[in-house]
Design an enzyme around this catalytic site. Structure first.
Site, short mmCIF file in Angstrom:
data_model
loop_
_atom_site.label_atom_id
_atom_site.label_comp_id
_atom_site.label_asym_id
_atom_site.label_seq_id
_atom_site.Cartn_x
_atom_site.Cartn_y
_atom_site.Cartn_z
N TYR A 63 3.52 -4.95 22.52
CA TYR A 63 2.16 -5.47 22.64
C TYR A 63 2.07 -6.56 23.71
CZ TYR A 63 -0.94 -3.36 19.14
OH TYR A 63 -1.79 -2.52 18.46
N SER A 96 -4.08 2.86 4.63
CA SER A 96 -5.52 2.73 4.87
C SER A 96 -5.82 3.20 6.29
CB SER A 96 -5.96 1.28 4.75
OG SER A 96 -5.55 0.75 3.53
N ASP A 121 3.14 -5.04 9.37
CA ASP A 121 3.67 -3.86 8.67
C ASP A 121 4.22 -2.86 9.68
OD1 ASP A 121 1.04 -3.40 9.57
OD2 ASP A 121 0.47 -2.19 7.82
N GLY A 156 0.26 -5.48 14.02
CA GLY A 156 0.31 -5.58 12.55
C GLY A 156 1.75 -5.73 12.09
N1 LIG Z 1 -3.09 4.82 -6.58
C1 LIG Z 1 -3.60 4.81 -5.36
N2 LIG Z 1 -4.61 3.99 -5.07
C2 LIG Z 1 -5.14 3.97 -3.82
N3 LIG Z 1 -4.72 4.74 -2.84
C3 LIG Z 1 -3.72 5.59 -3.09
C4 LIG Z 1 -3.10 5.67 -4.34
N4 LIG Z 1 -2.11 6.58 -4.27
C5 LIG Z 1 -2.11 7.06 -3.02
N5 LIG Z 1 -3.10 6.50 -2.32
C6 LIG Z 1 -3.38 6.80 -0.93
O1 LIG Z 1 -2.66 5.83 -0.22
C7 LIG Z 1 -3.44 5.33 0.84
C8 LIG Z 1 -3.17 3.85 0.90
O2 LIG Z 1 -1.83 3.78 1.27
P1 LIG Z 1 -1.05 2.44 1.33
O3 LIG Z 1 -0.73 1.98 -0.02
O4 LIG Z 1 0.05 2.66 2.27
O5 LIG Z 1 -2.24 1.55 1.87
P2 LIG Z 1 -2.24 0.11 2.42
O6 LIG Z 1 -0.85 -0.38 2.50
O7 LIG Z 1 -3.22 -0.69 1.69
O8 LIG Z 1 -2.74 0.44 3.83
P3 LIG Z 1 -2.67 -0.47 5.07
O9 LIG Z 1 -1.32 -1.10 5.06
O10 LIG Z 1 -2.88 0.51 6.18
O11 LIG Z 1 -3.78 -1.39 4.88
C9 LIG Z 1 -4.88 5.66 0.57
O12 LIG Z 1 -5.44 6.16 1.76
C10 LIG Z 1 -4.83 6.74 -0.50
O13 LIG Z 1 -5.19 8.00 0.01
C1 LIG Z 2 -3.48 -1.25 11.49
C2 LIG Z 2 -3.17 -1.91 10.16
C3 LIG Z 2 -4.45 -2.14 9.39
C4 LIG Z 2 -2.29 -0.93 9.37
O1 LIG Z 2 -1.96 -1.47 8.13
C5 LIG Z 2 -2.38 -3.23 10.35
O2 LIG Z 2 -1.17 -2.99 10.97
C6 LIG Z 2 -3.16 -4.24 11.14
O3 LIG Z 2 -4.04 -4.88 10.64
N1 LIG Z 2 -2.79 -4.40 12.44
C7 LIG Z 2 -3.39 -5.32 13.37
C8 LIG Z 2 -3.88 -4.61 14.58
C9 LIG Z 2 -2.79 -3.96 15.39
O4 LIG Z 2 -1.70 -3.62 14.88
O5 LIG Z 2 -3.02 -3.76 16.60
K LIG Z 3 0.88 -0.04 5.01
#
Ligand SMILES: Nc1ncnc2c1ncn2[C@@H]1O[C@H](COP(=O)(O)OP(=O)(O)OP(=O)(O)O)[C@@H](O)[C@H]1O
Ligand SMILES: CC(C)(CO)[C@@H](O)C(=O)NCCC(=O)O
Ligand SMILES: [K+]
Length: 279
Positions: A92, A123, A101, A99
């Site tokens: 970057y 998400s 993660d 991000g």
């Molecule tokens: N119990 C659950 N509740 C919500 N989402 C779920 C569940 N099980 C699977 N999923 C799926 O997982 C996805 C969310 O994944 P994850 O847990 O990796 O999200 P997140 O870490 O909050 O996402 P991000 O890090 O991108 O914000 C949702 O898009 C959904 O389709």
């Molecule tokens: C793209 C997400 C939402 C995925 O969890 C996270 O990595 C984030 O908020 N990133 C910041 C923007 C970027 O990575 O460019």
């Molecule tokens: K994630």
């Protein structure tokens, strides 16, 4: 015990790891929220001697969480996206904006496989590339399956793709709204991943092992054509690599790491790309 936290936009995942044996004792997920209740939302902190956090939630959520944890836990490690770590150079322009993660996933993938394509199906779906020498190229961000569905507002938001569905069935034209939407977003996600992977390998002249993580990794996996491995704990793997605490972690072992998939040849990837251009 070590408490690992992966705070996403939607879900906050946690796991408890035994600091002596390196075994995972328990795990769970709760909706990402402003306030935590130890003992209810996350484990009782009495047994926790160290916490490692990857958070992409709003700063306020992270600050509250860290303040709460620091009152009861001696060591609290909060991961940040840096310009370089563990042999990987952040691609970057402003490394801190990547991000964390994604950064944790890229570091874990590199530690496991060397160069890699790290895909997080949460998400958002993020697709990051690290070359064999450790250069992170940056990546791609598309809405995750649930976000794509919610953005359509067709009354199908509560009907998730059955994670047991076969990819073949998901690639058929839907004959009712819910199937048309589920099959459409599935196709959008997997074809983007397949195409992006091929394009970047072609541009760079390398083939890279693909690693998938996130809530939708399993179902997306069935539609990804190139050899890949699903690694549910990939973000945690980055935390382990950055802040090694157990004996196994100090020896470079990350929990639940899969066997490294053998990538197909560059010729095959290029032939596939050329073929798809003809269609
Ligand atoms: N119990 C659950 N509740 C919500 N989402 C779920 C569940 N099980 C699977 N999923 C799926 O997982 C996805 C969310 O994944 P994850 O847990 O990796 O999200 P997140 O870490 O909050 O996402 P991000 O890090 O991108 O914000 C949702 O898009 C959904 O389709
Ligand atoms: C793209 C997400 C939402 C995925 O969890 C996270 O990595 C984030 O908020 N990133 C910041 C923007 C970027 O990575 O460019
Ligand atoms: K994630």
């Amino acid at each position: 015990m070590i408490l690992d936290l992966d705070i996403g936009n939607t879900l906050s995942k946690w796991r408890l790891k035994d600091a002596e044996s390196s075994e995972i004792r328990s795990r769970g997920a709760v909706w990402t929220r402003e306030e935590w209740r130890p003992g209810a939302d996350i484990p009782d902190l009495d047994v926790v001697e160290a916490v490692r956090i990857s958070s992409v939630a709003r700063t306020a959520v992270l600050e509250e969480t860290v303040a709460l944890l620091r009152r009861q836990v001696r060591h609290v490690y909060v991961a940040r996206s840096t310009s370089e770590a563990l042999g990987v150079v952040n691609g970057y322009e402003e490394p801190g904006r990547l991000g964390v993660d994604r950064w944790m996933g890229a570091l874990a993938g590199y530690q496991l496989a060397g160069g890699c394509c790290a895909v997080d199906c949460g998400s958002a779906i993020t697709i990051d590339f690290v070359l064999p020498g450790g250069m992170h190229l940056g990546g791609f961000i598309i809405p995750g399956l649930r976000l794509m569905k919610e953005s359509l507002k067709l009354g199908t938001r509560n009907v998730a793709i059955d994670p047991e569905s076969e990819a073949d069935a998901l690639l058929e034209p839907g004959r009712r709204t819910v199937d048309a939407v589920n099959h459409g977003i599935y196709m959008a996600a997997v074809s983007a991943i397949n195409r992006i992977y091929s394009e970047v390998c072609d541009q760079q002249g390398v083939t890279l092992p693909v690693l998938l993580t996130g809530g939708d990794a399993r179902v997306v996996s069935r539609g990804v054509q190139v050899p890949h491995a699903v690694w549910p704990d990939m973000v945690y793997g980055g935390l382990e690599a950055c802040y090694p605490l157990t004996f196994a972690e100090r020896a470079g072992k990350m929990s639940g790491a899969p066997r490294v998939p053998e990538p197909v040849s560059l010729e095959k990837i290029r032939a596939g790309l050329a073929f798809s251009m003809l269609l």
